[in-house]
Scaffold this motif. Structure first.
Motif, PDB file in Angstrom:
ATOM      1  N   THR A   1       0.826  -1.205   0.000  1.00  5.18           N
ATOM      2  CA  THR A   1       0.000   0.000   0.000  1.00  5.18           C
ATOM      3  C   THR A   1       0.860   1.255   0.000  1.00  5.18           C
ATOM      4  OG1 THR A   1      -1.805  -1.130   1.149  1.00  5.18           O
ATOM      5  CG2 THR A   1      -1.732   1.267   1.307  1.00  5.18           C
ATOM      6  N   LEU A   2       1.906   1.267   0.827  1.00  5.56           N
ATOM      7  CA  LEU A   2       2.823   2.406   0.883  1.00  5.56           C
ATOM      8  C   LEU A   2       3.495   2.616  -0.467  1.00  5.56           C
ATOM      9  CD1 LEU A   2       4.427   4.593   2.376  1.00  5.56           C
ATOM     10  CD2 LEU A   2       6.018   2.809   3.120  1.00  5.56           C
ATOM     11  N   ALA A   3       3.962   1.544  -1.073  1.00  5.93           N
ATOM     12  CA  ALA A   3       4.637   1.658  -2.366  1.00  5.93           C
ATOM     13  C   ALA A   3       3.670   2.160  -3.439  1.00  5.93           C
ATOM     14  CB  ALA A   3       5.226   0.309  -2.762  1.00  5.93           C
ATOM     15  N   LEU A   4       2.427   1.703  -3.397  1.00  9.16           N
ATOM     16  CA  LEU A   4       1.419   2.170  -4.353  1.00  9.16           C
ATOM     17  C   LEU A   4       1.186   3.676  -4.211  1.00  9.16           C
ATOM     18  CD1 LEU A   4      -1.424  -0.515  -4.492  1.00  9.16           C
ATOM     19  CD2 LEU A   4      -0.217   0.471  -6.436  1.00  9.16           C
ATOM     20  N   ALA A   5       1.117   4.135  -2.976  1.00  7.25           N
ATOM     21  CA  ALA A   5       0.902   5.564  -2.742  1.00  7.25           C
ATOM     22  C   ALA A   5       2.058   6.387  -3.303  1.00  7.25           C
ATOM     23  CB  ALA A   5       0.733   5.823  -1.244  1.00  7.25           C
ATOM     24  N   VAL A   6       3.283   5.894  -3.139  1.00  2.15           N
ATOM     25  CA  VAL A   6       4.451   6.608  -3.669  1.00  2.15           C
ATOM     26  C   VAL A   6       4.395   6.654  -5.192  1.00  2.15           C
ATOM     27  CG1 VAL A   6       6.963   6.590  -3.856  1.00  2.15           C
ATOM     28  CG2 VAL A   6       5.886   6.054  -1.674  1.00  2.15           C
ATOM     29  N   VAL A   7       4.048   5.541  -5.825  1.00  2.29           N
ATOM     30  CA  VAL A   7       3.950   5.510  -7.287  1.00  2.29           C
ATOM     31  C   VAL A   7       2.900   6.499  -7.782  1.00  2.29           C
ATOM     32  CG1 VAL A   7       3.226   4.098  -9.246  1.00  2.29           C
ATOM     33  CG2 VAL A   7       4.826   3.177  -7.578  1.00  2.29           C
ATOM     34  N   VAL A   8       1.755   6.541  -7.118  1.00  7.38           N
ATOM     35  CA  VAL A   8       0.705   7.490  -7.511  1.00  7.38           C
ATOM     36  C   VAL A   8       1.220   8.919  -7.398  1.00  7.38           C
ATOM     37  CG1 VAL A   8      -1.517   8.457  -6.807  1.00  7.38           C
ATOM     38  CG2 VAL A   8      -1.227   5.976  -6.964  1.00  7.38           C
ATOM     39  N   ALA A   9       1.933   9.209  -6.324  1.00  2.95           N
ATOM     40  CA  ALA A   9       2.427  10.567  -6.103  1.00  2.95           C
ATOM     41  C   ALA A   9       3.432  10.994  -7.168  1.00  2.95           C
ATOM     42  CB  ALA A   9       3.060  10.667  -4.715  1.00  2.95           C
ATOM     43  N   VAL A  10       4.285  10.072  -7.609  1.00  6.39           N
ATOM     44  CA  VAL A  10       5.305  10.449  -8.591  1.00  6.39           C
ATOM     45  C   VAL A  10       4.796  10.356 -10.028  1.00  6.39           C
ATOM     46  CG1 VAL A  10       7.166   9.755  -7.049  1.00  6.39           C
ATOM     47  CG2 VAL A  10       6.329   8.136  -8.756  1.00  6.39           C
ATOM     48  N   ALA A  11       3.752   9.566 -10.264  1.00  3.93           N
ATOM     49  CA  ALA A  11       3.275   9.353 -11.635  1.00  3.93           C
ATOM     50  C   ALA A  11       2.219  10.352 -12.065  1.00  3.93           C
ATOM     51  CB  ALA A  11       2.723   7.937 -11.784  1.00  3.93           C
ATOM     52  N   ILE A  12       1.657  11.102 -11.136  1.00  2.00           N
ATOM     53  CA  ILE A  12       0.550  11.992 -11.472  1.00  2.00           C
ATOM     54  C   ILE A  12       0.959  13.036 -12.502  1.00  2.00           C
ATOM     55  CG2 ILE A  12       1.021  13.573  -9.555  1.00  2.00           C
ATOM     56  CD1 ILE A  12      -1.983  13.962  -9.282  1.00  2.00           C
ATOM     57  N   LYS A  13       2.229  13.450 -12.468  1.00  5.76           N
ATOM     58  CA  LYS A  13       2.707  14.456 -13.421  1.00  5.76           C
ATOM     59  C   LYS A  13       2.843  13.881 -14.825  1.00  5.76           C
ATOM     60  CE  LYS A  13       4.576  18.668 -14.006  1.00  5.76           C
ATOM     61  NZ  LYS A  13       3.966  19.946 -13.591  1.00  5.76           N
ATOM     62  N   VAL A  14       3.089  12.577 -14.910  1.00  6.20           N
ATOM     63  CA  VAL A  14       3.391  11.950 -16.201  1.00  6.20           C
ATOM     64  C   VAL A  14       2.133  11.501 -16.931  1.00  6.20           C
ATOM     65  CG1 VAL A  14       4.599  10.037 -17.311  1.00  6.20           C
ATOM     66  CG2 VAL A  14       5.675  11.252 -15.417  1.00  6.20           C
ATOM     67  N   VAL A  15       1.312  10.684 -16.285  1.00  7.94           N
ATOM     68  CA  VAL A  15       0.129  10.133 -16.959  1.00  7.94           C
ATOM     69  C   VAL A  15      -1.183  10.604 -16.357  1.00  7.94           C
ATOM     70  CG1 VAL A  15       1.253   8.076 -17.854  1.00  7.94           C
ATOM     71  CG2 VAL A  15       0.325   8.041 -15.549  1.00  7.94           C
ATOM     72  N   GLY A  16      -1.159  11.267 -15.211  1.00  7.62           N
ATOM     73  CA  GLY A  16      -2.372  11.790 -14.623  1.00  7.62           C
ATOM     74  C   GLY A  16      -3.142  10.772 -13.803  1.00  7.62           C
ATOM     75  N   VAL A  17      -4.102  11.282 -13.070  1.00  2.38           N
ATOM     76  CA  VAL A  17      -4.865  10.459 -12.134  1.00  2.38           C
ATOM     77  C   VAL A  17      -5.638   9.350 -12.832  1.00  2.38           C
ATOM     78  CG1 VAL A  17      -6.849  10.531 -10.580  1.00  2.38           C
ATOM     79  CG2 VAL A  17      -5.045  12.241 -10.361  1.00  2.38           C
ATOM     80  N   LEU A  18      -6.262   9.661 -13.955  1.00  4.68           N
ATOM     81  CA  LEU A  18      -7.145   8.703 -14.603  1.00  4.68           C
ATOM     82  C   LEU A  18      -6.402   7.582 -15.331  1.00  4.68           C
ATOM     83  CD1 LEU A  18      -9.890  11.076 -16.071  1.00  4.68           C
ATOM     84  CD2 LEU A  18      -9.871   9.863 -13.900  1.00  4.68           C
ATOM     85  N   LEU A  19      -5.094   7.733 -15.540  1.00  2.23           N
ATOM     86  CA  LEU A  19      -4.344   6.760 -16.323  1.00  2.23           C
ATOM     87  C   LEU A  19      -3.272   6.024 -15.527  1.00  2.23           C
ATOM     88  CD1 LEU A  19      -3.864   8.880 -19.587  1.00  2.23           C
ATOM     89  CD2 LEU A  19      -5.665   7.240 -19.068  1.00  2.23           C
TER      90      LEU A  19
END
Length: 266
Positions: A175-193
């Motif tokens: 869960t922690l690792a997933l949260a980190v990935v979401v935080a760093v990926a939002i700039k690249v592919v966005g929330v919906l992707l």
């Protein structure tokens, strides 16, 4: 001229960093059938963005906190008797809708909502690049450190308990690792992707791999090809970059699935 001055170089490096972070983690998402869990965690990011802008905080820590709270809330609801798909449906759509409403209420803040929803990899700065690669290194290191426990608790929780491994603890690590990935990926592919980038490259790597480690390595390679191929397609055809990356990953999934099917027949 410093090579990082080129926005396309920064975009390519950002895509590679997100692919590296999402690939091994995405394998566990696929194995555990947690695709909607990743999507719910990603949807919470918009709520984190709204809180950060409203309170004048940094966006990245706020997104990370929101993603973690979403994951913990889903786990708590599941533990109280709610079915997992029900808990994910309620929390995911509530977080996305509440985040978008909160953002529109911030009258004094100018915000490109589309960039957060679908990503804006071409606008990645050097600081964004450092954050993405820092998060990627953290996720890869955490996954490598906990790999045996994560793998065993995924394949057979009862055997994991008998071996002295707490599946619940491994789930919290994931869960922690997933949260980190979401935080760093939002700039690249966005929330919906984000969920698509977590699921599609590992799913595409599955027909080509004979071992879990091979699948993780293959997912990293296919994720990197998706990022660079999608960036090239967006540049050539003038299409949105985030969706182009996901479409490239989907194309690779079709190709590897066809190859896997032909190999089985052969």
């Amino acid at each position: 001229m410093n090579f990082l001055d080129d926005f396309l170089v920064r975009a390519a490096l950002a895509g590679l960093g997100v692919a590296l972070a999402a690939a091994p983690l995405g394998c566990f998402v696929v194995w555990r059938r947690m695709a909607y869990f990743g999507e719910a965690t990603a949807h919470a990011a918009i709520l984190g963005v709204a809180f950060a802008l409203g309170l004048g905080l940094a966006v990245m820590p706020a997104v990370l906190a929101a993603a973690l709270l979403m994951a913990l809330a889903v786990s708590a609801m599941t533990g109280r008797g709610f079915a997992m798909d029900t808990a994910l449906g309620v929390m995911s759509h509530t977080a996305l809708a509440a985040g978008m409403v909160a953002v529109t209420l911030l009258a004094d803040v100018r915000l490109d909502l589309m960039a957060f929803l679908f990503g804006d990899i071409l606008a990645v700065t050097r600081w964004d690049l450092a954050t993405i690669w820092g998060g990627a290194v953290l996720v890869v290191a955490l996954t490598a450190w906990r790999w045996p426990g994560l793998l065993l608790s995924t394949l057979n929780p009862d055997l994991a308990r008998a071996s002295g491994i707490d599946p619940r603890r491994e789930e919290l690590v994931l869960t922690l690792a997933l949260a980190v990935v979401v935080a760093v990926a939002i700039k690249v592919v966005g929330v919906l992707l984000i969920a698509a980038l977590l699921v599609i490259p590992p799913a595409a790597a599955r027909p080509l791999a004979a071992t879990p480690e091979g699948m993780a390595a293959g997912a990293a390679g296919l994720g990197a090809v998706s990022a660079l191929g999608g960036l090239w397609a967006a540049f050539v055809f003038d299409t949105p970059t985030g969706p182009s990356i996901v479409c490239t990953a989907a194309l690779l999934f079709v190709l590897t699935s066809l190859f896997g099917g032909l190999r089985k027949r052969g």
